[in-house]
Design an enzyme around this catalytic site. Structure first.
Site, PDB file in Angstrom:
ATOM      1  N   ARG A 144       0.806  -1.188   0.025  1.00 46.17           N
ATOM      2  CA  ARG A 144       0.130  -0.323   0.065  1.00 46.17           C
ATOM      3  C   ARG A 144       0.648   1.242  -0.070  1.00 46.17           C
ATOM      4  O   ARG A 144       0.358   2.344  -0.146  1.00 46.17           O
ATOM      5  CB  ARG A 144      -1.072   0.043   1.188  1.00 46.17           C
ATOM      6  CG  ARG A 144      -1.882  -1.017   0.951  1.00 46.17           C
ATOM      7  CD  ARG A 144      -3.065  -1.263   2.119  1.00 46.17           C
ATOM      8  NE  ARG A 144      -2.282  -1.834   3.352  1.00 46.17           N
ATOM      9  CZ  ARG A 144      -2.515  -3.043   3.592  1.00 46.17           C
ATOM     10  NH1 ARG A 144      -2.999  -3.890   2.880  1.00 46.17           N
ATOM     11  NH2 ARG A 144      -1.745  -3.352   4.744  1.00 46.17           N
TER      12      ARG A 144
ATOM     13  N   GLU B 171       4.522  -9.750  15.927  1.00 47.42           N
ATOM     14  CA  GLU B 171       3.977 -10.477  16.883  1.00 47.42           C
ATOM     15  C   GLU B 171       4.113 -11.731  17.087  1.00 47.42           C
ATOM     16  O   GLU B 171       4.435 -12.527  18.304  1.00 47.42           O
ATOM     17  CB  GLU B 171       2.364  -9.969  17.067  1.00 47.42           C
ATOM     18  CG  GLU B 171       1.676 -10.210  18.460  1.00 47.42           C
ATOM     19  CD  GLU B 171       0.247  -9.845  18.264  1.00 47.42           C
ATOM     20  OE1 GLU B 171      -0.026  -9.256  17.144  1.00 47.42           O
ATOM     21  OE2 GLU B 171      -0.594 -10.142  19.350  1.00 47.42           O
TER      22      GLU B 171
END
Ligand code: AMP
Length: 176
Positions: free
Chosen positions: A61, A98
């Site tokens: 993006r 994560e």
């Protein structure tokens, strides 16, 4: 800077890609001609006097407005991609996510010490991916590196900016 028109047109997708995430979907800004113009105009105003020679966009993006801005600035555009996507010689940077480790790459000939660089991505959350891109760009020893996001997430206690030294010049078009 906070832009009402952009905020009004930004789509929020709850629970994507996993439950609990409020996904800020910039595709609704990119498909809207007025929003696309506002984005590129605002970025141009922020960076027109900085002597930027290369805009680095983070996959994927970060490619859209990054390339449009590079064209307006008369700068080149460089892709920072996920591992295994770039065909020629690359340098890498890995960072902890994560769950597990992620790696990003740039072509070894994509920047030089003469460059003034702007790294651009759509959204700042924890800041981990941009910090990795920033560290990767520093391996080329550019004259100066600026950082921009369309959106800075500050909800849910996120403070991605805290990852970056105070002397790094960071701008965002919207804060949420
Ligand atoms: P981070 O490294 O945590 O700052 O995550 C930023 C990257 O993940 C950007 O490339 C974003 O496109 C994507 N991202 C993270 N959280 C979101 C979110 N809530 N909505 C949209 N994109 C996100």
């Amino acid at each position: 800077m906070n832009n009402e028109i952009l905020l009004k047109n930004l789509r929020n997708v709850p629970d994507f890609p996993i439950p609990g995430i409020q996904f800020k979907d910039v595709s609704t800004l990119f498909k809207n001609p007025e929003c696309l113009r506002i984005i590129v105009d605002e970025l141009y105003e922020l960076y027109k006097d900085k002597g930027i020679t290369k805009v680095v966009g983070i996959e994927s993006r970060g490619f859209v407005a990054g390339a449009a801005l590079a064209l307006r600035l008369g700068a080149g555009f460089v892709m920072c991609r996920k591992v295994g996507k770039l065909p020629a010689d690359v340098i890498q940077e890995s960072y902890a996510k994560e769950y597990g480790i992620d790696t990003i790459e740039m072509h070894t000939d994509s920047l030089s010490p003469d460059d003034v660089v702007l790294i651009h991505d759509d959204l700042l959350a924890t800041g981990g991916s941009m910090l990795a891109a920033y560290n990767l760009v520093q391996k080329f020893k550019p004259k100066k590196t600026y950082v921009n996001f369309l959106i800075e997430l500050t909800i849910e206690g996120l403070n991605g900016r805290a990852l970056f030294d105070d002397d790094i010049d960071i701008t965002t078009l919207m804060k949420i």
